[in-house]
Every structure is written in C-alpha cells, then in structure tokens.
Write a protein that holds these residues in place. Structure first.
Motif, mmCIF file in Angstrom:
data_model
loop_
_atom_site.group_PDB
_atom_site.id
_atom_site.type_symbol
_atom_site.label_atom_id
_atom_site.label_comp_id
_atom_site.label_asym_id
_atom_site.label_seq_id
_atom_site.Cartn_x
_atom_site.Cartn_y
_atom_site.Cartn_z
ATOM 1 N N VAL A 51 -9.187 12.530 -15.026
ATOM 2 C CA VAL A 51 -8.214 12.107 -14.025
ATOM 3 C C VAL A 51 -8.306 10.589 -13.890
ATOM 4 C CG1 VAL A 51 -7.512 12.288 -11.617
ATOM 5 C CG2 VAL A 51 -8.382 14.297 -12.823
ATOM 6 N N PRO A 52 -7.205 9.857 -14.029
ATOM 7 C CA PRO A 52 -7.262 8.396 -13.921
ATOM 8 C C PRO A 52 -7.596 7.945 -12.506
ATOM 9 C CG PRO A 52 -4.990 9.136 -14.024
ATOM 10 C CD PRO A 52 -5.845 10.340 -14.295
ATOM 11 N N ARG A 53 -8.199 6.797 -12.414
ATOM 12 C CA ARG A 53 -8.586 6.270 -11.098
ATOM 13 C C ARG A 53 -7.356 5.982 -10.245
ATOM 14 N NH1 ARG A 53 -12.216 0.867 -9.681
ATOM 15 N NH2 ARG A 53 -11.393 0.551 -7.599
ATOM 16 N N GLU A 54 -6.350 5.376 -10.850
ATOM 17 C CA GLU A 54 -5.176 4.976 -10.100
ATOM 18 C C GLU A 54 -3.963 5.798 -10.509
ATOM 19 O OE1 GLU A 54 -4.621 0.832 -10.594
ATOM 20 O OE2 GLU A 54 -6.566 0.296 -9.740
ATOM 21 N N ARG A 55 -3.182 6.167 -9.543
ATOM 22 C CA ARG A 55 -1.909 6.815 -9.830
ATOM 23 C C ARG A 55 -0.860 5.744 -10.030
ATOM 24 N NH1 ARG A 55 -3.303 8.907 -4.761
ATOM 25 N NH2 ARG A 55 -4.594 10.771 -4.888
ATOM 26 N N PRO A 56 0.255 6.066 -10.699
ATOM 27 C CA PRO A 56 1.359 5.111 -10.731
ATOM 28 C C PRO A 56 1.744 4.738 -9.305
ATOM 29 C CG PRO A 56 1.768 6.918 -12.240
ATOM 30 C CD PRO A 56 0.551 7.289 -11.442
ATOM 31 N N SER A 57 1.960 3.437 -9.067
ATOM 32 C CA SER A 57 2.186 2.987 -7.696
ATOM 33 C C SER A 57 3.448 3.568 -7.100
ATOM 34 C CB SER A 57 2.252 1.452 -7.670
ATOM 35 O OG SER A 57 3.256 0.990 -8.562
ATOM 36 N N ILE A 58 4.517 3.657 -7.902
ATOM 37 C CA ILE A 58 5.744 4.287 -7.449
ATOM 38 C C ILE A 58 6.325 5.061 -8.610
ATOM 39 C CG2 ILE A 58 6.360 2.618 -5.662
ATOM 40 C CD1 ILE A 58 8.167 1.245 -7.665
ATOM 41 N N SER A 59 7.315 5.884 -8.340
ATOM 42 C CA SER A 59 7.949 6.648 -9.397
ATOM 43 C C SER A 59 8.596 5.704 -10.381
ATOM 44 C CB SER A 59 9.005 7.593 -8.809
ATOM 45 O OG SER A 59 9.790 8.148 -9.837
ATOM 46 N N SER A 60 8.707 6.145 -11.632
ATOM 47 C CA SER A 60 9.353 5.321 -12.650
ATOM 48 C C SER A 60 10.856 5.278 -12.480
ATOM 49 C CB SER A 60 9.012 5.864 -14.045
ATOM 50 O OG SER A 60 9.494 7.170 -14.201
ATOM 51 N N GLU A 61 11.377 6.044 -11.541
ATOM 52 C CA GLU A 61 12.796 6.003 -11.250
ATOM 53 C C GLU A 61 13.036 5.172 -9.994
ATOM 54 O OE1 GLU A 61 15.137 9.740 -12.660
ATOM 55 O OE2 GLU A 61 13.608 10.385 -11.253
ATOM 56 N N ASP A 62 14.216 4.585 -9.892
ATOM 57 C CA ASP A 62 14.570 3.853 -8.682
ATOM 58 C C ASP A 62 14.519 4.786 -7.495
ATOM 59 O OD1 ASP A 62 17.124 1.970 -10.416
ATOM 60 O OD2 ASP A 62 15.014 1.522 -10.099
ATOM 61 N N GLN A 63 14.029 4.255 -6.380
ATOM 62 C CA GLN A 63 13.950 5.053 -5.168
ATOM 63 C C GLN A 63 15.211 4.831 -4.332
ATOM 64 O OE1 GLN A 63 11.070 7.067 -4.674
ATOM 65 N NE2 GLN A 63 10.917 6.435 -6.799
ATOM 66 N N ARG A 64 15.888 5.914 -3.990
ATOM 67 C CA ARG A 64 17.062 5.787 -3.117
ATOM 68 C C ARG A 64 16.603 5.471 -1.710
ATOM 69 N NH1 ARG A 64 20.295 9.346 -1.542
ATOM 70 N NH2 ARG A 64 22.171 8.104 -1.602
ATOM 71 N N LYS A 65 17.294 4.559 -1.073
ATOM 72 C CA LYS A 65 16.976 4.224 0.304
ATOM 73 C C LYS A 65 17.642 5.234 1.235
ATOM 74 C CE LYS A 65 16.692 -0.706 -0.747
ATOM 75 N NZ LYS A 65 17.244 -2.056 -0.474
ATOM 76 N N VAL A 66 17.021 5.399 2.385
ATOM 77 C CA VAL A 66 17.551 6.355 3.349
ATOM 78 C C VAL A 66 18.948 5.954 3.801
ATOM 79 C CG1 VAL A 66 17.181 7.381 5.626
ATOM 80 C CG2 VAL A 66 15.233 6.949 4.129
ATOM 81 N N ASP A 67 19.189 4.633 3.908
ATOM 82 C CA ASP A 67 20.480 4.171 4.408
ATOM 83 C C ASP A 67 21.528 4.023 3.309
ATOM 84 O OD1 ASP A 67 19.398 2.068 3.090
ATOM 85 O OD2 ASP A 67 19.466 0.640 4.752
ATOM 86 N N ASP A 68 21.253 4.564 2.121
ATOM 87 C CA ASP A 68 22.248 4.510 1.046
ATOM 88 C C ASP A 68 23.446 5.393 1.337
ATOM 89 O OD1 ASP A 68 20.934 2.660 -0.402
ATOM 90 O OD2 ASP A 68 20.082 4.034 -1.869
ATOM 91 N N GLY A 69 23.298 6.299 2.293
ATOM 92 C CA GLY A 69 24.402 7.180 2.630
ATOM 93 C C GLY A 69 24.425 8.417 1.759
ATOM 94 N N PRO A 70 25.371 9.314 2.040
ATOM 95 C CA PRO A 70 25.437 10.572 1.281
ATOM 96 C C PRO A 70 25.877 10.345 -0.157
ATOM 97 C CG PRO A 70 27.335 10.353 2.725
ATOM 98 C CD PRO A 70 26.422 9.224 3.080
ATOM 99 N N LEU A 71 25.421 11.225 -1.042
ATOM 100 C CA LEU A 71 25.837 11.167 -2.443
ATOM 101 C C LEU A 71 27.274 11.650 -2.570
ATOM 102 C CD1 LEU A 71 22.671 12.643 -4.157
ATOM 103 C CD2 LEU A 71 23.414 10.267 -4.222
ATOM 104 N N VAL A 72 28.060 10.942 -3.353
ATOM 105 C CA VAL A 72 29.451 11.334 -3.604
ATOM 106 C C VAL A 72 29.584 11.618 -5.092
ATOM 107 C CG1 VAL A 72 31.858 10.667 -3.479
ATOM 108 C CG2 VAL A 72 30.267 9.901 -1.697
#
Length: 451
Positions: free
Chosen positions: A233-254
C-alpha cells in the motif's frame, strides 16, 4: 476515503454517537504514555470502548486530518516503541530509526476482497523456529474440525546475510501508526496483515536497500510461484481525483445530444482514464495514447500543407526536377519525424495558449511544474519563459514523463531519469501532470472536430 482504505475499514464498526461509559481514571503510567505519544504529534481525543483516541493533524496519507486509536492495554508499550520508529518514506508502513526493522502494509491486488479471507484459505506449510532467534508471532485460527489452531502467515530467513521476512498480523503500535481513519473508530474485526523485514545492525542506508530488495523479491515470488498477488500500500494517496472536480455551485447538469464526433479508440481511452484514477501512471498513459492517436493525422495535415505551399509557389514548375524534389523532401521530412517532434507539432497546432495559461495560473500547478516540483527528470513549464511558448514546454514535459513511465532499460542514458514506478511517491504526485495531458488531449479532440 479511498478504495485502499475500504478494504481495511469496512469491517470496523462505527461507534455512532453512543454515550461513553464511565471509565476508570488513567494511571500515572498511562498519563505518561499519552504525553509521550502527544510529543510525537498525536493529540489526545478521549476514550471509548476500551480504546484511547488521538488526532493526527499532519498524516502522511493525503487526508486533511485522521484519527488513530489504540487499545488501553497497549498504550504504555506503544509509547515506548514510538520513540524508535519513523514513517516509511514510500510505503504505508514504519521503520526503526536504524533501519533494522521495517513493516509495510500489504493488500491483495484484487483489492475488493479482504486479504485475511485469502490468507485464511491459503494452505501454509509448517513453520520452523527462526534461524536468527527472532520472535515469530504468526496469526492463528481454529481449524474447521476443531482439532486445534493453525498458523496463517510465514517467517523465512536468509542463511547468508541474516535477513528475515515475515507475513503476519500487524502489532498494536503498527496499526496505530499505519492505519488512519477520518472518524474515531476502534480497530475490531479481521486482523490487518503486514510484511516485516528484519536486518542485522549496520549502515542504515545499506539496510534500507536490502530491505526493499527483500520486499520486492518476496512479492514477486508470492505472485509468480504461489499465485498469491499481494502489493504494498503506498504511503500517499493521490491528492485529488484525476478528473476535474465539479463545484457545488456549477448548477444542475443539462444533458444534450452529443456534438462531438470522435474515433471509438479515443473515446475508449478517455473512458478508461476516468476509471483508472487510482493509478495515475495508467491514467497518464491513457490520455497520452489519445494524443498519440492523432500523430499520423497531424503529420499528414502538415505534410499536405507544406506540399501545397510548394505547388502554389510561383517558381514551381512540374517539368523542373528541382521543383519536384522539393516536394519529395517535404514528404520525406514528414515521414522521418520522431515521436517527440510529432507531439510538439500536435500541441503547437491544436492547443490554445490561453487555455494553457489559465491552467498554469493556479498556484499549486505553478509550483508543481517548476524546477522545485516533485517529479524529477521532466522539463519545467515556466509561463514567464519568453524563448519557448508554453505549448512547446508542455509537449516536452509530457513526452519526457511518458518515457519515464514506459522505459525500464538498464541503460546509462536513463540514469538521470529512472523509470517512474507505479507505486511510488512520484507516481502519487502525478495528478497535475495527468490534468495537463488530459487538457492537451481534450484540446486536440476539439481541434480535430473543427478541421
């Protein structure tokens, strides 16, 4: 919590919000033990269900803060042991200050199956006393027929250099230091297993090298000889997902009918990259392959444009051998272009500089891509560099990283930039580079739609 943690913590019961029972006052010895553990950076966080809880404000695992718990019975021993232990630099594990003892957390390669269940079903040969006289504490369980306990794990010794390797349950101090949780829980349930390496006293650097060699060899043989695929098991996990993180205020998906028309190969590579987010080198290579798909396309476009330029030249004469030879030279040069040159051409022609500038304007990205960044052997990207456009700098860096991931040649020319191993600190620091190559691939796909 990552998938790595799910394997170990799903079986741990959540204490919910139960009222704590009245517990006896701490003894003077226990108070002293808590003080010693606190000095190592673990802040006391109360007691519950026979366990003392601490908060680690600066964990090595990538979490913002984690809780550590230890049985009250082991509190004093843990305090004495913690003085002589360090975190392992690369793996989720611990090591003694003099590197004579190292312990790393292991898991199954098929990470959704608890390791204990697999080890329990494995038929282990009878163990023998350690030739070096070291204590052996293998896990035990009762046989199904009730005829007595049997051992789970092994302890093996090297006859020549006095090194021992053991697979056995993690002792309390190891669980305290290695396992971290986002909420205070007591570690109850199936035991967690670690691989332990003992070496004779000597040069710590030599011990560290010998320990890693022993771990690598043991994991290789367990996989190849015994079909027991374990990994560290590696010491460190990836800091964030390799995908862009959607912001909460991005609104609903269309949803809309897709405008993009792209080859199935490219669509499949993008899809796989999003699935492999917990293995950043694989994610990086998937996006790189998406770029690679367009190398012939951009080379053809560049060659066609160059040929047309020669044909439209007022000096071009179809009956003139020199005019025809100029066209042949253009074609030959396009065929001779290496992979790095094709990458530079593709990025230069397809990636918008303002998009790169926006990406690199983030303070974290600026630090990551500088000379002081965590990835060695990869050219920096400096937005203030006026001699090279950012697109050219990005292309050079992406190609160099690709070489570090795929090349494992024992060749002096790779000595300054050795292979980037999949379970290493560098690999788990790759996220900004993954997002960069993803941006480049996205830009190329968009450019291909317009041409």
């Amino acid at each position: 919590m990552s998938r790595i943690d799910d394997e170990y913590y799903d079986f741990i019961p959540d204490p919910e919000a139960e009222e704590e029972e009245e517990e006896a006052e701490l003894t003077a010895e226990q108070i002293s033990a808590v003080a010693k553990i606190k000095c190592k950076g673990f802040h006391p966080h109360g007691r519950s269900d026979g366990y003392f809880h601490f908060i680690d404000e600066d964990p090595p695992s990538g979490l913002s803060r984690t809780y550590r718990s230890i049985n009250m019975e082991h509190l004093t021993v843990a305090a004495e042991s913690i003085e002589h232990l360090d975190y392992h630099e690369e793996h989720r594990g611990i090591t003694k200050n003099d590197r004579t003892y190292t312990e790393v957390l292991v898991r199954l390669a098929a990470r959704y199956k608890p390791i204990f269940q697999t080890l329990l079903s494995t038929v282990w040969g009878e163990s023998t006393p350690c030739m070096m006289g070291r204590p052996v504490q293998l896990g035990q369980t009762m046989k199904a027929d009730g005829s007595g306990p049997r051992e789970i794990g092994f302890h093996v010794c090297s006859r020549g250099d006095g090194i021992c390797i053991e697979l056995s349950p993690a002792p309390p101090i190891s669980q305290f230091l290695i396992l971290d949780l986002p909420v205070p829980r007591a570690s109850k349930g199936e035991p967690v297993y670690t691989l332990k390496v003992y070496t004779p006293a000597g040069d710590p650097k030599v011990n560290e090298k010998n320990t890693q060699t022993a771990i690598d060899g043991m994991l290789f043989e367990l996989t190849v000889r015994h079909k027991l695929a374990l990994s560290i098991v590696p010491r460190e996990r990836p800091s964030i997902s390799s995908e862009d993180q959607r912001k909460v205020d991005d609104g609903p998906l269309v949803a809309r009918y897709p405008r993009s028309k792209l080859p199935r190969e490219v669509a499949s590579l993008f899809s796989f990259a999003s699935e492999a987010h917990d293995n950043l080198p694989y994610t990086f290579l998937s996006y790189y392959q998406a770029l690679e798909f367009y190398f012939p396309w951009i080379s053809r476009r560049n060659a066609i444009r160059a040929v047309r330029r020669e044909i439209y030249d007022f000096d071009f004469e179809a009956s003139d051998d020199n005019s025809v030879l100029r066209i042949l030279n253009v074609v030959e040069r396009s065929k001779a272009a290496g992979e790095e040159e094709q990458m530079k051409l593709l990025v230069r022609e397809c990636v918008r500089e303002d998009k790169l500038a926006e990406f690199l304007s983030d303070a974290k990205n600026e630090q990551h891509f500088s000379k002081r960044g965590p990835i060695s052997g990869a050219p920096e990207i400096n937005p203030k560099n006026t001699s090279e456009p950012m697109s050219l700098q990005a292309a050079k860096r992406i190609y160099a990283l690709r070489n570090r991931i795929v090349h494992a040649k024992d060749d002096p020319k790779y000595s300054t930039a050795p292979q980037l191993l999949p379970r290493s600190r560098e690999a788990h620091s790759l996220n900004p580079d993954v997002l960069l190559v993803r941006l480049l691939a996205y830009e190329v796909v968009i450019a291909a739609q317009a041409w």
